[in-house]
Design an enzyme around this catalytic site. Structure first.
Site, short mmCIF file in Angstrom:
data_model
loop_
_atom_site.label_atom_id
_atom_site.label_comp_id
_atom_site.label_asym_id
_atom_site.label_seq_id
_atom_site.Cartn_x
_atom_site.Cartn_y
_atom_site.Cartn_z
N GLY A 99 0.82 -1.22 0.00
CA GLY A 99 0.00 0.00 0.00
C GLY A 99 0.85 1.26 0.00
O GLY A 99 1.93 1.29 0.59
N ARG B 156 1.36 -5.69 -5.11
CA ARG B 156 1.37 -6.61 -3.96
C ARG B 156 1.80 -8.02 -4.32
O ARG B 156 1.49 -8.97 -3.60
CB ARG B 156 -0.02 -6.66 -3.33
CG ARG B 156 -0.43 -5.38 -2.61
CD ARG B 156 -1.60 -5.65 -1.68
NE ARG B 156 -2.09 -4.44 -1.04
CZ ARG B 156 -1.55 -3.91 0.06
NH1 ARG B 156 -0.51 -4.47 0.62
NH2 ARG B 156 -2.05 -2.80 0.58
N ASP C 43 4.89 -7.66 5.27
CA ASP C 43 4.91 -8.74 4.28
C ASP C 43 5.99 -8.49 3.21
O ASP C 43 6.69 -9.41 2.80
CB ASP C 43 3.55 -8.86 3.59
CG ASP C 43 2.50 -9.45 4.54
OD1 ASP C 43 2.87 -10.25 5.41
OD2 ASP C 43 1.31 -9.11 4.40
N LYS D 235 8.05 0.71 5.59
CA LYS D 235 6.93 1.55 5.13
C LYS D 235 5.62 0.97 5.61
O LYS D 235 5.47 -0.25 5.64
CB LYS D 235 6.94 1.57 3.60
CG LYS D 235 5.73 2.13 2.96
CD LYS D 235 5.07 1.18 1.95
CE LYS D 235 4.35 0.02 2.60
NZ LYS D 235 3.49 -0.76 1.70
N THR D 236 4.69 1.73 6.00
CA THR D 236 3.27 1.42 6.10
C THR D 236 2.57 2.46 6.95
O THR D 236 3.03 2.80 8.04
CB THR D 236 2.93 0.01 6.64
OG1 THR D 236 1.50 -0.12 6.68
CG2 THR D 236 3.48 -0.30 8.02
N ASP E 198 0.01 1.90 8.43
CA ASP E 198 -0.63 1.17 9.54
C ASP E 198 0.12 1.32 10.85
O ASP E 198 -0.44 1.08 11.92
CB ASP E 198 -0.74 -0.32 9.20
CG ASP E 198 -1.57 -0.57 7.96
OD1 ASP E 198 -2.19 0.38 7.46
OD2 ASP E 198 -1.59 -1.72 7.49
P1 FBP Z 1 0.62 -2.05 3.60
O1 FBP Z 1 0.51 -2.99 4.75
O2 FBP Z 1 1.07 -2.68 2.36
O3 FBP Z 1 1.41 -0.83 3.93
O4 FBP Z 1 -0.86 -1.52 3.26
C1 FBP Z 1 -1.59 -0.81 4.16
C2 FBP Z 1 -3.03 -0.61 3.75
O5 FBP Z 1 -3.23 0.76 3.46
C3 FBP Z 1 -3.98 -1.08 4.85
O6 FBP Z 1 -4.19 -0.09 5.82
C4 FBP Z 1 -5.21 -1.44 4.07
O7 FBP Z 1 -5.99 -2.40 4.74
C5 FBP Z 1 -4.65 -2.00 2.80
O8 FBP Z 1 -3.41 -1.36 2.61
C6 FBP Z 1 -5.53 -1.77 1.61
O9 FBP Z 1 -5.03 -2.46 0.53
P2 FBP Z 1 -5.22 -2.06 -0.99
O10 FBP Z 1 -4.34 -0.89 -1.24
O11 FBP Z 1 -4.73 -3.25 -1.72
O12 FBP Z 1 -6.65 -1.74 -1.19
#
Ligand code: FBP
Length: 553
Positions: free
Chosen positions: A83, A147, A178, A204-205, A207
């Protein structure tokens, strides 16, 4: 620069991110000090067996001084994975400037669309002109993200072929738990096969769940939560002005509730659910609903038929019976995906109930059809349920409505609106904190690349002090790993850092939430400021200040 760039982004482009002292004189003037051998957080024997070449290496820290490595033109490839998170472009800028400090002839390749770009050899060369346009800009659009999970022998072999073709010294994978697991697995494979390219990671994230003693925060969390908090503050002011709606706001963050908690600390909502607390207290869905309805009723009794509630997006997974259902669904879907393809929701439920426990089948059957369908959607490539697609905020509104109907003493009104803030914050222009932090992480990665530190993640610490006091170094990725069940199999993965109930951010919140429930203690953080007084433009999050002792509970 394209005409798409606003006046703000043009002005922002000239911001010069600051660097920790150890990195200021270029990657060749960094001395590396090694710490003690390391162990993974748990499942040590299993992780060691899976990573015989990269397990146990020490944490390293950087100091000013001459590098033992000779100057040479470096060839580095970079991947943005998972993400989006504000600051990704500055990590790339840090790598770019770092390798150019070693030699003007160094080359940076950007793999397109995430790990699949590496696997399939789809890349661009990032030159100075290209880099200039993206400095301090939000988004991952310079090379996009993806991803794809790198896990098969065939994928690894393709990565080797690409790496050999480009004669890469290093690959830097910028990602969350991941994606950094991916980096460690790939680095181990390369080393086992005698490939000289090293693989490093960057934390990075948005979250905020990739953290530990050495990674004080993941990049992007700061900017994303500030962006959500601005919007929440705006909604609070609207709620307090009109005094007629309850606003239920779901916040991104996947499993962990760090974003919801930090947003609560920044804005003081009437309700903020914390998934980790729900799990710890083994609360059933009905109890969670009752807790929210109690606050609605309490405020209604004071004549206040309005309020703001924050809901972490991973909540359902943390309600014990729903959590068990979700993991049984993941297991069942991993084994029977083809058999339910094309079926409508009711037929899917009927079939799936034959593969899961009776208790879980009962939970699945009482959920509204929309939520059933969302829970049964395919998992992402890492086996995670796609929580951002589950409309928990709507489910809660519906169930609170029902709960209030059954309360004879409830004389108020309950008119609720739902919101979901997630994608709004992931590509915001990085705050000064994220702009500096990301640049330092990228520059650190260039030092890891120069020193051939395979399987390491960039680590920049002391973040509540001014940048001049930040320290930099590298952390073995295997040190953060444990074994988890993913898509029907045991896998080595980086352990997620969830909200700790005995941690200071949660304690700060818990000590104040009863007051916030009944009053309008709302604060209105307003937009991120890029210029202006330090205490406005350079502030960090409550979470990091509380966790690092820069603020008292
Ligand atoms: P990462 O763990 O890859 O940083 O992604 C975070 C995130 O933004 C989460 O908060 C959310 O649940 C998910 O990605 C959403 O995924 P997508 O971008 O595939 O819709």
């Amino acid at each position: 620069m394209s005409e798409n760039f606003s006046a703000l982004s043009k002005a922002r482009q000239s911001y010069k991110p600051k660097l920790p002292v150890a990195l200021k004189k270029g990657a060749l003037n960094v001395k590396i000090a090694k710490g003690k051998a390391t162990e993974s957080v748990s499942d040590q024997a299993k992780i060691k067996a899976l990573f015989p070449n990269t397990y146990g290496v020490p944490v390293v820290s950087f100091g000013a001084g001459k590098s033992k490595v000779k100057a040479k033109a470096l060839r580095v490839g970079v991947v943005l994975s998972g993400g989006q998170a504000p600051g990704g472009h500055n990590v790339i800028a840090g790598i770019f400037d770092g390798i150019k400090s070693v030699s003007k002839s160094s080359v940076l390749y950007g793999f397109l669309g995430g790990p699949s770009g590496l696997e399939n050899g789809k890349y661009i060369t990032i030159d100075a002109k290209k880099m200039e346009a993206y400095r301090n800009a939000g988004g991952f659009d310079i090379i996009q993200s993806g991803r794809t999970k790198l896990e098969t022998e065939e994928q690894f072999q393709k990565c080797i072929a690409v790496s050999n073709k480009l004669k890469l010294d290093a690959i830097v994978i910028i990602g969350g738990d991941d994606s950094n697991t991916n980096a460690a697995v790939l680095g181990e494979y390369f080393q086992e096969k005698g490939v000289s390219t090293v693989v490093c990671g960057c934390p990075k994230t948005i979250d905020g769940d990739l953290k530990n003693e050495f990674i004080e925060t993941s990049f992007g969390f700061d900017t994303a939560v500030k962006t959500y908090s601005e919007l929440i503050g705006n909604i609070m002011r609207d709620a307090n002005s009109a005094q007629k709606y309850w606003h239920f706001i779901k916040l991104m963050g996947r499993s962990a509730s760090h974003i919801a908690l930090e947003a609560a600390l920044q804005t003081h909502p009437n309700v903020c659910l914390i998934s980790e607390e729900v799990r710890e207290k083994k609360m059933k869905l009905a109890q969670v609903i009752r807790q929210v309805a109690d606050v609605v009723a309490l405020r209604a009794a004071q004549g206040k038929n309005f309020g703001v509630a924050l809901i972490p997006e991973g909540l359902l997974e943390f309600i014990p019976d729903v959590g068990v259902l979700i993991s049984e669904l993941s297991e069942a879907l991993a084994h029977h995906e083809k058999e339910v393809e094309g079926l409508d929701t009711a037929a899917k439920v009927e079939k799936i109930c034959g593969w899961i426990s009776a208790d879980s089948a009962a939970v699945l059957k009482i959920l509204p059809q929309g939520i059933q369908a969302q829970l049964m959607l395919g998992r992402d490539s890492h086996g995670n349920v796609q929580v951002s697609l589950i409309e928990t905020e709507k489910l809660i509104i519906e169930m609170v409505k029902k709960d209030l109907k059954n309360r004879p003493d409830f004389k108020g009104k309950f008119s609720a609106l739902n919101h979901f803030f997630g994608y709004e914050g992931r590509c915001a222009a990085p705050s000064n904190f994220d702009a500096d932090y990301c640049y330092a992480l990228g520059y650190t990665a260039s030092v890891l690349a120069l020193n051939k530190m395979n399987g390491y993640m960039s680590s920049v610490r002391n973040l509540t002090k001014g940048v001049e006091k930040w320290t930099a170094g590298g952390l073995p990725i295997t040190m953060m790993m444990n074994i988890e069940r993913r898509a029907g199999a045991d896998k080595p993965v980086i352990k997620k850092a969830l909200v700790e109930l005995d941690g200071k951010p949660f304690k700060y919140f818990a000590a104040r939430r009863a007051d916030w429930a009944k009053t309008e203690s709302y604060t209105y953080p307003g937009p991120i400021q890029y210029w202006g007084p330090k205490e406005v433009a350079d502030i960090t999050t409550f979470t990091i200040k509380l966790e690092r002792g820069a603020m008292k509970v």
